[in-house]
Scaffold this motif. Sequence first.
Motif, mmCIF file in Angstrom:
data_model
loop_
_atom_site.group_PDB
_atom_site.id
_atom_site.type_symbol
_atom_site.label_atom_id
_atom_site.label_comp_id
_atom_site.label_asym_id
_atom_site.label_seq_id
_atom_site.Cartn_x
_atom_site.Cartn_y
_atom_site.Cartn_z
ATOM 1 N N UNK A 73 0.832 -1.205 0.000
ATOM 2 C CA UNK A 73 0.000 0.000 0.000
ATOM 3 C C UNK A 73 0.867 1.255 0.000
ATOM 4 N N UNK A 74 1.905 1.277 0.840
ATOM 5 C CA UNK A 74 2.806 2.428 0.893
ATOM 6 C C UNK A 74 3.477 2.656 -0.453
ATOM 7 N N UNK A 75 3.927 1.595 -1.079
ATOM 8 C CA UNK A 75 4.583 1.705 -2.385
ATOM 9 C C UNK A 75 3.617 2.235 -3.436
ATOM 10 N N UNK A 76 2.368 1.768 -3.409
ATOM 11 C CA UNK A 76 1.400 2.194 -4.418
ATOM 12 C C UNK A 76 0.956 3.642 -4.217
ATOM 13 N N UNK A 77 1.002 4.139 -2.985
ATOM 14 C CA UNK A 77 0.577 5.514 -2.709
ATOM 15 C C UNK A 77 1.727 6.518 -2.752
ATOM 16 N N UNK A 78 2.954 6.032 -2.927
ATOM 17 C CA UNK A 78 4.109 6.935 -2.891
ATOM 18 C C UNK A 78 4.158 7.865 -4.095
ATOM 19 N N UNK A 79 3.821 7.366 -5.272
ATOM 20 C CA UNK A 79 3.835 8.185 -6.489
ATOM 21 C C UNK A 79 3.073 7.446 -7.585
ATOM 22 N N UNK A 80 2.939 8.128 -8.714
ATOM 23 C CA UNK A 80 2.282 7.482 -9.856
ATOM 24 C C UNK A 80 3.137 6.330 -10.372
ATOM 25 N N UNK A 113 4.209 0.500 -10.729
ATOM 26 C CA UNK A 113 5.080 -0.623 -10.388
ATOM 27 C C UNK A 113 4.300 -1.710 -9.648
ATOM 28 N N UNK A 114 3.498 -1.308 -8.674
ATOM 29 C CA UNK A 114 2.708 -2.285 -7.912
ATOM 30 C C UNK A 114 1.705 -2.977 -8.816
ATOM 31 N N UNK A 115 1.036 -2.201 -9.650
ATOM 32 C CA UNK A 115 0.002 -2.769 -10.515
ATOM 33 C C UNK A 115 0.574 -3.757 -11.531
ATOM 34 N N UNK A 116 1.698 -3.403 -12.148
ATOM 35 C CA UNK A 116 2.223 -4.241 -13.218
ATOM 36 C C UNK A 116 3.179 -5.325 -12.730
ATOM 37 N N UNK A 117 4.062 -4.975 -11.799
ATOM 38 C CA UNK A 117 5.107 -5.920 -11.411
ATOM 39 C C UNK A 117 4.724 -6.786 -10.206
#
Length: 134
Positions: A51-58, A63-67
């Motif tokens: 969650x933190x990684x996905x909310x850090x930036x676009x 990155x979270x969505x694809x990788x």
Amino acid sequence: MPAVKSNRPVNLTMGQVLAVNLRSPVAIASILHRLSGVIVFLLIPILLWILDKSLSSADGFTYVKEHIFGHIAVRLLVWAFVAGLIYHFVAGVRHLLADAGYYEELHSGRVAAIVSLVLSAIGIVAAFIWIVVL
């Protein structure tokens, strides 16, 4: 010397404990409630990192969505968390009702345990279809 019946506790093997407990839906529901709590507790840090990684930036979201969510293992991990959360919630409501004085008797407690197991199974299957399959 007469034989005296002992009221002392008896140490049972794990096989004997499981043989007794796996026949009771109330025991199964209780064991699974504890297990689901442990699963949810252990997976919270991993999911908070995602969650933190996905909310850090676009770029982090991409990155979270694809990788990260592109891997089936991560989706199964998320499903395990959601499944644990669903079961823990349903069983928790059952415990709250018992604390309020409902479904405390032997028969009604068994029925409530079976209902909570069935409702949880429906929710967990729905979550699997939503998270892993789609």
